[in-house]
Design a protein around this motif. Structure first.
Motif, mmCIF file in Angstrom:
data_model
loop_
_atom_site.group_PDB
_atom_site.id
_atom_site.type_symbol
_atom_site.label_atom_id
_atom_site.label_comp_id
_atom_site.label_asym_id
_atom_site.label_seq_id
_atom_site.Cartn_x
_atom_site.Cartn_y
_atom_site.Cartn_z
ATOM 1 N N GLU A 104 8.298 8.406 -11.894
ATOM 2 C CA GLU A 104 7.258 7.411 -12.206
ATOM 3 C C GLU A 104 6.083 7.462 -11.236
ATOM 4 O O GLU A 104 5.022 6.898 -11.511
ATOM 5 N N GLN A 105 6.228 8.143 -10.108
ATOM 6 C CA GLN A 105 5.125 8.260 -9.155
ATOM 7 C C GLN A 105 4.345 9.563 -9.314
ATOM 8 O O GLN A 105 3.318 9.752 -8.669
ATOM 9 N N HIS A 106 4.814 10.452 -10.166
ATOM 10 C CA HIS A 106 4.145 11.743 -10.338
ATOM 11 C C HIS A 106 2.733 11.611 -10.895
ATOM 12 O O HIS A 106 1.894 12.477 -10.648
ATOM 13 N N GLU A 107 2.450 10.546 -11.638
ATOM 14 C CA GLU A 107 1.083 10.381 -12.139
ATOM 15 C C GLU A 107 0.101 10.048 -11.018
ATOM 16 O O GLU A 107 -1.092 10.284 -11.135
ATOM 17 N N PHE A 108 0.599 9.532 -9.911
ATOM 18 C CA PHE A 108 -0.260 9.187 -8.783
ATOM 19 C C PHE A 108 -0.350 10.309 -7.752
ATOM 20 O O PHE A 108 -1.360 10.448 -7.070
ATOM 21 N N SER A 109 0.717 11.067 -7.596
ATOM 22 C CA SER A 109 0.737 12.127 -6.587
ATOM 23 C C SER A 109 1.837 13.125 -6.911
ATOM 24 O O SER A 109 2.922 12.737 -7.351
ATOM 25 N N ALA A 110 1.554 14.385 -6.666
ATOM 26 C CA ALA A 110 2.588 15.415 -6.769
ATOM 27 C C ALA A 110 3.424 15.370 -5.488
ATOM 28 O O ALA A 110 2.976 14.849 -4.469
ATOM 29 N N PRO A 111 4.633 15.923 -5.527
ATOM 30 C CA PRO A 111 5.395 16.031 -4.280
ATOM 31 C C PRO A 111 4.547 16.737 -3.215
ATOM 32 O O PRO A 111 3.706 17.590 -3.539
ATOM 33 N N PRO A 112 4.720 16.381 -1.945
ATOM 34 C CA PRO A 112 3.818 16.851 -0.889
ATOM 35 C C PRO A 112 3.533 18.350 -0.852
ATOM 36 O O PRO A 112 2.373 18.751 -0.743
ATOM 37 N N ALA A 113 4.556 19.197 -0.932
ATOM 38 C CA ALA A 113 4.314 20.640 -0.844
ATOM 39 C C ALA A 113 3.439 21.115 -2.001
ATOM 40 O O ALA A 113 2.539 21.930 -1.818
ATOM 41 N N PRO A 131 0.411 -1.143 -6.995
ATOM 42 C CA PRO A 131 0.228 -2.252 -6.052
ATOM 43 C C PRO A 131 1.069 -2.128 -4.780
ATOM 44 O O PRO A 131 0.667 -2.616 -3.727
ATOM 45 N N ARG A 132 2.215 -1.481 -4.841
ATOM 46 C CA ARG A 132 3.047 -1.331 -3.630
ATOM 47 C C ARG A 132 2.339 -0.451 -2.606
ATOM 48 O O ARG A 132 2.362 -0.738 -1.412
ATOM 49 N N ALA A 133 1.719 0.627 -3.075
ATOM 50 C CA ALA A 133 0.982 1.501 -2.151
ATOM 51 C C ALA A 133 -0.208 0.746 -1.568
ATOM 52 O O ALA A 133 -0.453 0.802 -0.363
ATOM 53 N N ARG A 134 -0.934 0.026 -2.412
ATOM 54 C CA ARG A 134 -2.089 -0.741 -1.934
ATOM 55 C C ARG A 134 -1.660 -1.740 -0.864
ATOM 56 O O ARG A 134 -2.312 -1.877 0.177
ATOM 57 N N ALA A 135 -0.533 -2.417 -1.086
ATOM 58 C CA ALA A 135 -0.035 -3.393 -0.116
ATOM 59 C C ALA A 135 0.305 -2.725 1.216
ATOM 60 O O ALA A 135 0.030 -3.279 2.286
#
Length: 162
Positions: A24-33, A123-127
Motif C-alpha cells: 500500500e506504500q508503493h504508490e508513494f515510494s519504491a523500496p529504497p534500493a 497523513p502518517r508520513a506528514r505527521a
C-alpha cells in the motif's frame, strides 16, 4: 535502542537492499534500493539505523531548487524517506525526523533549508515530518504521480525564506 542517521557509504547499496515497503506504500515510494537506482540527478544516500541495524533510508537532493520552483536557492530536498516494513509503527520515522535538523546542518552546512513533498493521502508520513520540525508551507505540489502533495520546509539556519 537509539535511532541514528549516517551517510550511506559509497558503493554500499547492499546496506539497503533488504529494506522493503508494504504494497500500500508503493504508490508513494519504491523500496529504497529501487528508488535510488531510478533517481534522476544527484542523490546522497543516508541510513536510518536502530542500534546496529539499518531500518530505513532517505536521499538528499542537493539540486532540489533546480527542479522545484517553490524551493529557494541554497536549499536541499529530502526524498525517498522510508522505514522498512518490519520496523514501521514503532516511532522510528518520527525519531529519525527529530534528528534531521542537526544531522543535515552537519552534513550540508551550506544549506539553509530542506524541503520535501508528502502526498495528501499519507497523513502518517506528514505527521512524522511535522514532529521533526518541518513546517507545512500551506502550498501544494501538483507534479507528483500519485496526486497532490503538501510542501513542507525545515529551516536549517535562522535565515528567513527567500
Amino acid at each position: 535502542m537509539p535511532v541514528t542517521l549516517s551517510p550511506l557509504p559509497a558503493g554500499r547499496v547492499d546496506l539497503i537492499a533488504d529494506l522493503t515497503l508494504p504494497p500500500e506504500q508503493h504508490e508513494f515510494s519504491a523500496p529504497p534500493a529501487q528508488a535510488l537506482a531510478k533517481a534522476r540527478g544527484r542523490r546522497d544516500g543516508h541510513l536510518i539505523r536502530e542500534g546496529d541495524h539499518t531500518v530505513g533510508f532517505f536521499g538528499i537532493d542537493p539540486d532540489y531548487p533546480e527542479a522545484h520552483d517553490f524551493a529557494e536557492a541554497g536549499s536541499i530536498g529530502l526524498r525517498m524517506f522510508s522505514i522498512d516494513h518490519r520496523h514501521q509503527g514503532r516511532g522510528i520515522a518520527s525519531a529519525a525526523c527529530r534528528l534531521l535538523r542537526d544531522y543535515l546542518c552537519q552534513e550540508y552546512p551550506q544549506a539553509h533549508a530542506c524541503y520535501l513533498t508528502v502526498n495528501h493521502r499519507n497523513p502518517r508520513a506528514r505527521a512524522a515530518y511535522l514532529a521533526g520540525g518541518f513546517i507545512d508551507t500551506g502550498a501544494d505540489y501538483l507534479g507528483g504521480g500519485a496526486g497532490p502533495q503538501h510542501i513542507l520546509r525545515l529551516a536549517l539556519t535562522d535565515t528567513p525564506a527567500g
